[in-house]
Design an enzyme around this catalytic site. Structure first.
Site, mmCIF file in Angstrom:
data_model
loop_
_atom_site.group_PDB
_atom_site.id
_atom_site.type_symbol
_atom_site.label_atom_id
_atom_site.label_comp_id
_atom_site.label_asym_id
_atom_site.label_seq_id
_atom_site.Cartn_x
_atom_site.Cartn_y
_atom_site.Cartn_z
ATOM 1 N N ASP A 581 0.795 -1.230 0.000
ATOM 2 C CA ASP A 581 0.000 0.000 0.000
ATOM 3 C C ASP A 581 0.832 1.288 0.000
ATOM 4 O O ASP A 581 1.340 1.685 -1.031
ATOM 5 C CB ASP A 581 -0.983 -0.013 1.171
ATOM 6 C CG ASP A 581 -1.997 -1.146 1.061
ATOM 7 O OD1 ASP A 581 -1.706 -2.119 0.351
ATOM 8 O OD2 ASP A 581 -3.072 -1.071 1.660
ATOM 9 N N GLU A 815 -4.808 -6.868 13.073
ATOM 10 C CA GLU A 815 -4.260 -6.672 11.728
ATOM 11 C C GLU A 815 -2.785 -6.279 11.782
ATOM 12 O O GLU A 815 -1.968 -6.737 10.987
ATOM 13 C CB GLU A 815 -5.065 -5.576 11.015
ATOM 14 C CG GLU A 815 -4.606 -5.270 9.608
ATOM 15 C CD GLU A 815 -5.391 -4.137 8.977
ATOM 16 O OE1 GLU A 815 -5.281 -3.977 7.748
ATOM 17 O OE2 GLU A 815 -6.101 -3.404 9.695
#
Length: 845
Positions: A581, A815
């Site tokens: 990302d 996460e």
């Protein structure tokens, strides 16, 4: 005969020639020449027109042909037969908890399944309507997740909601021709010392998805006793709702009952339909206690807006039946599904029979878990082992079966198009935030699941590869069906066919090959060879797609496509396709970029392609050569080693002199400020970019080490180990941070609304690769063996301890983890690749 007149030459023009006189020869030639040139021009023009028309129609044909390619599935036979997931072929796996996006629900592995599920709501609380159904982070549950799940026959889940716990358990029993029976058991217990035990409503439902029918059977006016149903996949079936009891074989509890029988246009509408049907007119009146009004399902009227000629939703409506039971804790309720084709049923799977089956399955799970991972033999405590079982159970319980169409776009299509319909059996990263398939996540998921059940891994990989188009492209994010799409922001729905994702499925294939090679006679590994044979034609196309569409500017270099286009709005344009990302790449995207992580993925993939080809007796020399070239450490150094940083690095058009500044919006004197655009943060470039190494130290720098590309005697390993262990760079007591603490991009926002993601936090998938690589270099002779061994022990211990500690403190696996405090952050539960902690505990790489 008259006299002939003598011609006189004077300065006057010559008399015109007589009609019968021929023009001079040179005049005739000149005229003919002019006519010939004209004809040539006319012929050329006609020819050009014809050529242009041919070219125009050819271009149209080619564009149409290229536009169709993105929508055309790969021509080779699918890896999976069309009926591979059916009750006839895969009986044991037909029913399952394949709805990871809801707290508790089951469905079949078929395109238009009858689905079942549970909602719940607390009565007489401060909150008006606190209905729970789909997994939502906003519900703020203390914890929820599968404590055990074998992936096939049973599962046990705990849901902690405020001051009570719901335990949801299911057991399947094979019989008949439609996937057999199953029973749910829901146990509700209070875990606070409040004098008044909570009263909650459980809502059990069944919904048809465009096929099949459901019929409610009501007794005592308003208690839904059972549902009789029929569908193509299930034949006739019956769902029975037993009355609540205080415990097994105990007396019945007082309860109030309600039901709803209606229709729904889609599974994503079920929550809304229940909410819109709720009414306060019902009275809860236990034998001992005050009478109180409670909220329950009543009747449902679809919303109809004025001036609307037809219903808002044009989809086919399907049966939807809800059974609501309102009861005070503690209590236990069982729900039975019985298949009409199960004729030799020995007894009903309820009460003590259900209890015995559950205990037997739990014992089998415990035994298999220890045999597979050996945590007890490694000295882990029972609390640690319970965590490990929950991590694995959540991964298995988060397997979903999705069916639908992706929305795809190519440069040859003016608008996004619907991809051919397809099925996907896959684990999901997060039940609350990412309840769908992600290509690069799935490779990591299957590293864990392949140890437990190689068949799950083979089926999942086959489903992914069968979604490949004729070019060799697989949509990297699978958003199949209306239910899945309802959880995705609009900007992420469209998939673009030039965009890749790390080919991590090769990691899972590598594991399957190693299992087969180490124990070729083992029953669990025997299907791997025929599976690889069916997979290979598509695998070749997939590898070739990467090798042609993601090439870099220099021979044997690679570049991720799909970086953010509007560079003015980002501190550093994201590269979502890399999986990392907002990890810093070249500040100004260009075709000159070279990405070291993609180079390493291709080196790994080519080696695994060579192994598979050799195993199948297929030509392997080209893959072997590619692997040798891409693994050549001299080439790697030439393309990616930065002498300035002493680390591997991307290369591109780059400057570090960038920052986000508030843009200036000119407001003319006397004009109201609110009528002009709000000033945004935009990128300010203080020094022009130039072609150079990006010099960002972090996860990308480690890839030649992470994927074992570096030889054991590579001097670069010394630099990598030093940077890894430096607490001012990558080292923390909780795992390796994603980017050096000394980097200018460390913990910097990418936009005013875009918090740092891969710019500091600790990610378990990359840390798993690091621990795995340290284990590899520890067990491979070389000058850095001892250093690798010391780092291995320390890093592995830090990661396991922190993930476990955060699970105990917060109730979740997360996460990512904060690099300063170790605290879990991001989406939760994230029992996707963060569950790789189990493999680190087991030391299985």
């Amino acid at each position: 005969m008259g006299r002939q007149r003598k011609r006189v030459v004077t300065g006057e023009a010559a008399p015109p020639p007589r009609k019968d006189e021929k023009p001079p020869a040179f005049n005739r030639k000149e005229k003919k020449k002019k006519i010939d040139i004209g004809k040539v021009f006319i012929n050329i023009s006609i020819g050009l027109c014809i050529f242009s028309l041919i070219w125009f129609f050819y271009a149209l044909y080619m564009r149409s042909s290229l536009a169709k390619r993105v929508m055309s599935l790969h021509p080779s036979p699918p890896v999976l037969d069309a009926n591979s997931s059916s009750a006839a072929v895969s009986t044991e796996r037909f029913w399952g908890s394949y709805r990871p996006q809801v707290y508790f629900g089951m469905k079949t592995r078929s395109p238009r399944s009858i689905v079942t599920g549970m909602m719940w709501m607390r009565q007489f609380s401060d909150m008006d309507v606190n209905l729970r159904h789909t997994c939502e982070q906003g519900d703020r549950l203390q914890s929820y997740g599968w404590m055990m799940h074998d992936g096939i026959t049973f599962g046990a889940q705990e849901i902690r909601d405020n001051d009570f716990t719901l335990t949801t358990e299911f057991v399947k029993r094979m019989g008949g021709g439609h996937g057999g029976d199953w029973t749910w058991r829901i146990t509700a217990k209070q875990h606070s010392s409040a004098p008044q035990a909570p009263v909650i409503s459980l809502m059990f439902y069944a919904a048809a998805d465009t096929q099949g029918s459901l019929e409610a059977h009501v007794e005592d006016r308003n208690r839904l006793a059972s549902i009789a149903g029929f569908s193509e996949e299930l034949g006739n079936f019956k769902i029975t709702f037993r009355k609540p009891v205080t415990g097994e074989s105990s007396s019945a509890k007082y309860a109030s009952y309600n039901y709803l029988q209606t229709v729904s246009p889609g599974l994503e509408k079920l929550t809304d339909i229940v909410k819109q049907s709720l009414n306060r007119r019902f009275v809860y009146s236990p034998p001992s206690g005050e009478k109180r009004h409670y909220i329950a399902v009543d009747t449902y009227k679809p919303p109809h807006h004025q001036n609307q000629q037809k219903p808002a939703d044009s989809r086919k409506e399907s049966d939807f039946v809800v059974h609501q039971v309102t009861v005070q804790m503690p209590f236990q309720i069982e729900v039975l599904f019985e298949s009409g084709s199960f004729h030799s049923r020995p007894n009903q799977l309820v009460g003590s029979v259900m209890t015995q089956e559950l205990e037997r399955r739990k014992a089998e799970f415990d035994s298999k878990f220890e045999k597979t991972f050996g945590l007890e033999s490694k000295g882990f405590s029972q609390a640690n082992i319970k965590f490990g079982k929950a991590a694995l159970g959540n991964m298995l319980g988060a397997m979903g079966y999705f069916y639908g169409q992706s929305v795809v776009q190519s440069v040859y299509n003016e608008y996004p198009l619907l991809y051919p319909e397809g099925a996907l059996f896959t684990a999901v990263p997060s039940r609350s935030f990412f309840p769908r398939g992600f290509l690069w996540d799935e490779g990591f998921h299957q590293l864990l699941l392949s140890k437990w059940d190689p068949q799950v891994t083979r089926e999942s990989i086959a489903h992914w590869i069968d979604l490949m188009n004729m070019e060799g492209w697989i949509p990297r994010e699978q958003i199949l069906g209306d239910e899945a799409r309802s959880k995705v922001p609009a900007e992420f729905v469209v998939q673009r066919n030039e965009n890749a994702n790390p080919p991590t499925l090769f990691l899972a294939l590598q594991e399957l090959i190693e299992q087969l090679s180490s124990n070729p006679e083992k029953a669990a590994s025997l299907p791997t060879l025929p599976f690889l044979r069916r997979l290979f034609p598509r695998l070749k196309t997939w590898f070739e797609w990467y090798n042609t569409t993601q090439t870099g500017p220099l021979p044997n270099s690679y570049r991720w496509r799909g970086r953010d286009k509007d560079t003015n709005l980002f501190l550093n344009p994201k590269t979502l396709t890399s999986g990392l990302d907002d990890y810093p790449r070249a500040s100004h995207p260009s075709v000159e970029e070279r990405h070291v992580d993609l180079h390493c993925w291709m080196a790994l993939s080519s080696g695994i392609m060579a192994s598979i080809a050799r195993l199948l007796g297929e030509p392997h020399q080209d893959y072997e050569l590619s692997h040798q070239v891409l693994s050549d450490n001299n080439l790697l150094n030439e393309l990616h080693w930065s002498d300035q940083l002493h680390a591997f690095s991307d290369f591109g058009n780059h400057t570090q002199a960038v920052s986000l500044q508030q843009e200036k919006v000119y407001v003319p004197p006397g004009q109201p400020r609110h009528q002009f655009p709000v000033a945004r943060l935009v990128r300010s470039v203080r020094r022009a970019p130039k072609l150079q190494y990006v010099n960002a130290l972090g996860y990308v720098s480690l890839f030649p080490f992470l994927l074992h590309i570096l030889t054991p005697d590579s001097p670069q390993l010394e630099h990598i180990f030093r940077d890894m262990r430096d607490s001012n760079k990558l080292w923390t007591p909780y795992g390796l941070r994603s980017i050096s603490k000394a980097d200018p991009m460390y913990m910097k926002r990418n936009t005013e609304h875009d918090a740092p993601y891969w710019r500091g936090p600790i990610w378990i998938n990359i840390n798993y690769l690091a621990v795995r690589a340290l284990h590899h270099y520890t067990n491979t002779e070389g000058p850095y063996q001892d250093k690798a061994a010391a780092l291995y022990e320390e890093l592995r211990t830090n990661i396991i301890n922190n993930v476990y500690r955060q699970y105990v403190e917060t109730g979740y696996i997360w996460e990512q983890y904060n690099d300063s405090t170790g605290r879990g952050q991001g989406s939760h539960p994230f029992t996707g690749w963060s569950s790789l902690t189990v493999l680190m505990m087991a030391e299985q790489y």
